[in-house]
Design a protein around this motif. Structure first.
Motif, PDB file in Angstrom:
ATOM      1  N   ALA A 169       0.840  -1.206   0.000  1.00 27.03           N
ATOM      2  CA  ALA A 169       0.000   0.000   0.000  1.00 27.03           C
ATOM      3  C   ALA A 169       0.872   1.251   0.000  1.00 27.03           C
ATOM      4  N   THR A 170       1.923   1.227   0.790  1.00 24.47           N
ATOM      5  CA  THR A 170       2.862   2.355   0.833  1.00 24.47           C
ATOM      6  C   THR A 170       3.583   2.513  -0.497  1.00 24.47           C
ATOM      7  N   ASP A 171       4.073   1.416  -1.028  1.00 27.99           N
ATOM      8  CA  ASP A 171       4.826   1.473  -2.296  1.00 27.99           C
ATOM      9  C   ASP A 171       3.968   2.002  -3.445  1.00 27.99           C
ATOM     10  N   VAL A 172       2.748   1.520  -3.546  1.00 27.28           N
ATOM     11  CA  VAL A 172       1.872   1.930  -4.645  1.00 27.28           C
ATOM     12  C   VAL A 172       1.469   3.396  -4.496  1.00 27.28           C
ATOM     13  N   SER A 173       1.271   3.842  -3.263  1.00 25.51           N
ATOM     14  CA  SER A 173       0.964   5.255  -3.038  1.00 25.51           C
ATOM     15  C   SER A 173       2.123   6.137  -3.455  1.00 25.51           C
ATOM     16  N   GLN A 174       3.342   5.739  -3.078  1.00 25.47           N
ATOM     17  CA  GLN A 174       4.520   6.571  -3.345  1.00 25.47           C
ATOM     18  C   GLN A 174       4.983   6.530  -4.799  1.00 25.47           C
ATOM     19  N   MET A 175       4.315   5.768  -5.620  1.00 21.80           N
ATOM     20  CA  MET A 175       4.623   5.811  -7.046  1.00 21.80           C
ATOM     21  C   MET A 175       4.286   7.176  -7.635  1.00 21.80           C
ATOM     22  N   THR A 176       3.289   7.846  -7.084  1.00 23.72           N
ATOM     23  CA  THR A 176       2.857   9.138  -7.633  1.00 23.72           C
ATOM     24  C   THR A 176       2.787  10.244  -6.590  1.00 23.72           C
ATOM     25  N   HIS A 177       2.546   9.882  -5.324  1.00 22.79           N
ATOM     26  CA  HIS A 177       2.336  10.871  -4.272  1.00 22.79           C
ATOM     27  C   HIS A 177       3.416  10.705  -3.196  1.00 22.79           C
ATOM     28  N   PHE A 178       4.298  11.682  -3.092  1.00 23.67           N
ATOM     29  CA  PHE A 178       5.418  11.599  -2.150  1.00 23.67           C
ATOM     30  C   PHE A 178       4.991  11.916  -0.714  1.00 23.67           C
ATOM     31  N   ASP A 179       3.921  12.652  -0.542  1.00 22.58           N
ATOM     32  CA  ASP A 179       3.464  13.067   0.788  1.00 22.58           C
ATOM     33  C   ASP A 179       3.116  11.845   1.635  1.00 22.58           C
ATOM     34  N   PRO A 180       3.695  11.729   2.838  1.00 25.69           N
ATOM     35  CA  PRO A 180       3.399  10.561   3.679  1.00 25.69           C
ATOM     36  C   PRO A 180       1.946  10.470   4.129  1.00 25.69           C
ATOM     37  N   ASP A 181       1.214  11.590   4.131  1.00 28.29           N
ATOM     38  CA  ASP A 181      -0.205  11.529   4.493  1.00 28.29           C
ATOM     39  C   ASP A 181      -0.981  10.604   3.551  1.00 28.29           C
ATOM     40  N   ALA A 182      -0.610  10.619   2.272  1.00 29.76           N
ATOM     41  CA  ALA A 182      -1.290   9.773   1.286  1.00 29.76           C
ATOM     42  C   ALA A 182      -1.019   8.307   1.571  1.00 29.76           C
ATOM     43  N   ALA A 183       0.233   7.970   1.835  1.00 31.72           N
ATOM     44  CA  ALA A 183       0.585   6.579   2.110  1.00 31.72           C
ATOM     45  C   ALA A 183      -0.051   6.089   3.405  1.00 31.72           C
ATOM     46  N   THR A 184      -0.056   6.924   4.432  1.00 31.03           N
ATOM     47  CA  THR A 184      -0.656   6.542   5.713  1.00 31.03           C
ATOM     48  C   THR A 184      -2.137   6.218   5.543  1.00 31.03           C
ATOM     49  N   ALA A 185      -2.848   7.066   4.807  1.00 25.95           N
ATOM     50  CA  ALA A 185      -4.270   6.817   4.575  1.00 25.95           C
ATOM     51  C   ALA A 185      -4.480   5.510   3.818  1.00 25.95           C
ATOM     52  N   CYS A 186      -3.625   5.232   2.839  1.00 28.99           N
ATOM     53  CA  CYS A 186      -3.743   3.987   2.070  1.00 28.99           C
ATOM     54  C   CYS A 186      -3.524   2.760   2.951  1.00 28.99           C
ATOM     55  N   VAL A 187      -2.562   2.838   3.846  1.00 28.70           N
ATOM     56  CA  VAL A 187      -2.295   1.707   4.749  1.00 28.70           C
ATOM     57  C   VAL A 187      -3.497   1.454   5.650  1.00 28.70           C
ATOM     58  N   LEU A 188      -4.064   2.511   6.217  1.00 25.91           N
ATOM     59  CA  LEU A 188      -5.230   2.356   7.091  1.00 25.91           C
ATOM     60  C   LEU A 188      -6.429   1.819   6.316  1.00 25.91           C
ATOM     61  N   TYR A 189      -6.643   2.363   5.147  1.00 30.41           N
ATOM     62  CA  TYR A 189      -7.769   1.951   4.306  1.00 30.41           C
ATOM     63  C   TYR A 189      -7.660   0.476   3.929  1.00 30.41           C
ATOM     64  N   CYS A 190      -6.481   0.079   3.486  1.00 30.52           N
ATOM     65  CA  CYS A 190      -6.277  -1.328   3.123  1.00 30.52           C
ATOM     66  C   CYS A 190      -6.443  -2.237   4.334  1.00 30.52           C
ATOM     67  N   ASP A 191      -6.018  -1.768   5.492  1.00 37.13           N
ATOM     68  CA  ASP A 191      -6.160  -2.571   6.708  1.00 37.13           C
ATOM     69  C   ASP A 191      -7.633  -2.807   7.023  1.00 37.13           C
ATOM     70  N   ILE A 192      -8.455  -1.781   6.855  1.00 38.41           N
ATOM     71  CA  ILE A 192      -9.896  -1.947   7.088  1.00 38.41           C
ATOM     72  C   ILE A 192     -10.462  -3.014   6.160  1.00 38.41           C
ATOM     73  N   ILE A 193     -10.178  -2.889   4.873  1.00 32.36           N
ATOM     74  CA  ILE A 193     -10.718  -3.845   3.899  1.00 32.36           C
ATOM     75  C   ILE A 193     -10.146  -5.240   4.134  1.00 32.36           C
ATOM     76  N   HIS A 194      -8.876  -5.303   4.438  1.00 36.59           N
ATOM     77  CA  HIS A 194      -8.225  -6.588   4.708  1.00 36.59           C
ATOM     78  C   HIS A 194      -8.910  -7.302   5.871  1.00 36.59           C
ATOM     79  N   LYS A 195      -9.207  -6.561   6.912  1.00 38.53           N
ATOM     80  CA  LYS A 195      -9.895  -7.159   8.068  1.00 38.53           C
ATOM     81  C   LYS A 195     -11.293  -7.635   7.683  1.00 38.53           C
TER      82      LYS A 195
END
Length: 318
Positions: A172-198
């Motif tokens: 989730a972090t790697d795919v976010s950072q392909m286009t968006h360098f801001d860590p806020d974007a990656a953090t949100a992606c990790v949380l979002y994926c965690d919700i769906i994963h659960k």
């Protein structure tokens, strides 16, 4: 109610397929509300309850915008990668193909980073290292403001293909950072994926959201006992909070998405992001038939193929 249940194969597949279709349906439902405020939506549509024409960016009803297109790019990039291989370059190749094929509704941050990584489309499969460099250059170009929602909208497939939570968070972090360098974007992606994963593993909707957002700034948006004003801007934090607010205040898949897209703003993206979680939680079987039937046939074929491929990872499917 138990927080976690043991899912039968058909139930798990219903959740996987629901997550993918939820993104597409939310995107298409919100497309005519994008860039409009609530007063304009009421004047033009009354209340948006169906997938209808009226997109200001020219999106055709049922065909989706960049939200669905990039979600499928991530899914198909992973599908084209060996199970033990890094999918970033294959995902990147799909991004390049998409950007230079007359897309609808391209976000500036995504477009700029893809152009940098691919050297204006000349490199069809950029190296992994090119992506982070491109994202950082875009971040600098934008004055340090690359925390848009363009990564969160496309990240559902990561949660569906990576069964190990640590691998899910890493990708989730790697795919976010392909286009968006801001860590806020990656953090949100990790949380979002965690919700769906659960949810795919058997959690119910609200226990999954509560467990993941506890101790974060997103928790307030999930509560119904406190005042929270959703703000559907293009900033990733605003988008994620708005989606969580809609899920907390909706009684089912349909009600949640209707509430969210009628807020306007970046409505296709808030709809897509909420749709991914809601689709996973309520299942494909809970998505209204009229919304499924309104989707483009070729789009549905790609969603079906992605759902089948993800289902195999989890030992389910048709």
């Amino acid at each position: 109610m138990l927080e976690v249940i043991i899912l039968a194969k058909e139930q798990r597949f219903d959740r996987i397929k629901g997550a993918l279709y939820g993104v597409a349906v939310g995107d298409c439902l919100g497309a005519p509300a994008e860039f409009r405020d609530q007063a304009e939506i009421r004047a033009l549509f009354g209340e948006i309850r169906d997938i209808v024409p009226g997109s200001v960016i020219g999106a055709r009803p049922g065909c989706g915008t960049d939200d669905t297109a990039m979600t499928l790019a991530v899914a198909e990039g992973i599908m084209n990668t060996g199970p033990l291989d890094d999918p970033v370059e294959k995902i990147g190749a799909e991004f390049v193909k998409w950007l230079y094929d007359a897309p609808v509704g391209t976000g500036a941050t995504c477009a700029r980073s893809i152009a940098y990584a691919s050297k204006g489309g000349r490199v069809k499969i950029p190296k992994r290292s090119a992506w982070l460099k491109a994202a950082e250059k875009t971040h600098c170009d934008l004055g340090g403001k690359s925390g848009g929602n363009g990564t969160l909208m496309r990240t559902v497939p990561v949660a569906l293909w990576k069964k190990a939570p640590s691998r899910c968070a890493s990708l989730a972090t790697d795919v976010s950072q392909m286009t968006h360098f801001d860590p806020d974007a990656a953090t949100a992606c990790v949380l979002y994926c965690d919700i769906i994963h659960k949810i795919i593993r058997g959690y119910h909707l609200f226990p999954a959201i509560d467990k993941v957002t506890s101790g974060t700034e997103y928790r307030l948006a999930t509560r119904t006992d406190v005042e929270f004003e959703p703000y559907p801007s293009g900033y990733v934090k605003d988008t994620f909070k708005t989606a969580l607010w809609g899920l907390a205040h909706g009684k089912d898949f349909e009600d949640s998405l209707i509430k969210i897209v009628n807020l306007g703003g970046d409505a296709d993206t808030t709809g897509a992001i909420a749709g991914g979680i809601a689709g996973a939680a309520y299942g494909y079987s809970a998505i209204p038939d009229r919304w499924i039937n309104a989707l483009d046939g070729k789009l549905k074929a790609r969603l079906d193929a992605a759902a089948e491929a993800a289902g195999k990872i989890w030992g389910c499917g048709t």
